[in-house]
Design a protein around this motif. Structure first.
Motif, short mmCIF file in Angstrom:
data_model
loop_
_atom_site.label_atom_id
_atom_site.label_comp_id
_atom_site.label_asym_id
_atom_site.label_seq_id
_atom_site.Cartn_x
_atom_site.Cartn_y
_atom_site.Cartn_z
N ASP A 123 0.85 -1.19 0.00
CA ASP A 123 0.00 0.00 0.00
C ASP A 123 0.89 1.24 0.00
N GLY A 137 -5.65 4.61 -1.24
CA GLY A 137 -5.53 3.29 -1.86
C GLY A 137 -5.94 2.17 -0.92
N ARG A 176 -8.97 -0.34 -1.69
CA ARG A 176 -8.69 -1.79 -1.69
C ARG A 176 -9.62 -2.52 -0.72
N GLU A 177 -9.71 -2.00 0.51
CA GLU A 177 -10.56 -2.65 1.52
C GLU A 177 -12.02 -2.64 1.08
N THR A 219 -13.25 -2.55 -1.95
CA THR A 219 -13.43 -3.48 -3.07
C THR A 219 -13.40 -4.92 -2.58
N GLU A 220 -12.42 -5.25 -1.73
CA GLU A 220 -12.32 -6.62 -1.21
C GLU A 220 -13.55 -7.02 -0.40
#
Length: 187
Positions: free
Chosen positions: A84, A89, A93-94, A96-97
């Motif tokens: 990261d 970002g 990312r979190e 989306t996951e």
């Protein structure tokens, strides 16, 4: 960019909308000055995390996860990981996951700050949470991850219990930012 430096820059650039969040902003910056490891879970007194309120394309609904450990309806979020480079970002990312939704669009942020007790290091430590908002594409369908007991869309003004005021505040702020972007159209 170095994640630690990015966090400092993000917090310096954040205009806290409340006196409480200004105190947190100053506390987070002091923590970053005091701990080279402030971005990582290993930082025992506490560490920075990123949370994201995922809102529908029209700003009417927020996607919340029924968190496996907290047993509360909360926005997506979590720890920084190797690789990261920015807090934004990490937030994307979190989100989306944990939502399973591709194509999320991060809103300009951070939108809020929150500090809460966690049990990463018994008896406890703190998450110094930098909070963002993201917009889901029209027709987005969420997919429950193994980090969630459930995942549902709720009206921004009707976040269910059990939840907390930080979740409600972040959802409202994400909606406000989305609506302030031109051109905004409903539907």
């Amino acid at each position: 960019m170095d994640l630690h430096r990015d966090a400092v820059e993000a917090l310096i650039g954040f205009t806290a909308p409340t006196p409480e969040e200004e105190s947190l902003r100053e506390e987070f910056l002091a923590h970053l000055r005091a701990h080279d490891s402030a971005m990582w879970r290993e930082c025992v007194p506490g560490h920075l995390t990123a949370t994201t309120a995922v809102i529908s394309h029209d700003g009417e609904r927020v996607l919340l996860t029924l968190h496996t450990k907290a047993h509360m309806w909360l926005p997506m979020g979590g720890h920084c990981e190797n690789g990261d480079t920015t807090l934004a970002g990490v937030a994307l990312r979190e989100a989306t996951e944990e939502s399973g939704i591709a194509g999320l669009r991060l809103l300009p942020g951070p939108l809020a700050l929150d500090k809460h007790k966690v049990w990463c290091h018994p008896p406890h430590s703190f998450h110094l949470d930098v909070e963002f908002g993201a917009v889901a594409p029209p027709g987005a369908e969420a997919v429950i991850s193994d980090e969630s007991l459930d995942l549902r869309w709720f009206p921004v003004d009707a976040v269910p219990d059990p939840s907390d005021e930080a979740t409600r505040r972040l959802a409202r702020r994400a909606r406000e930012v989305l609506r302030s972007q031109a051109p905004f159209t409903r539907g």
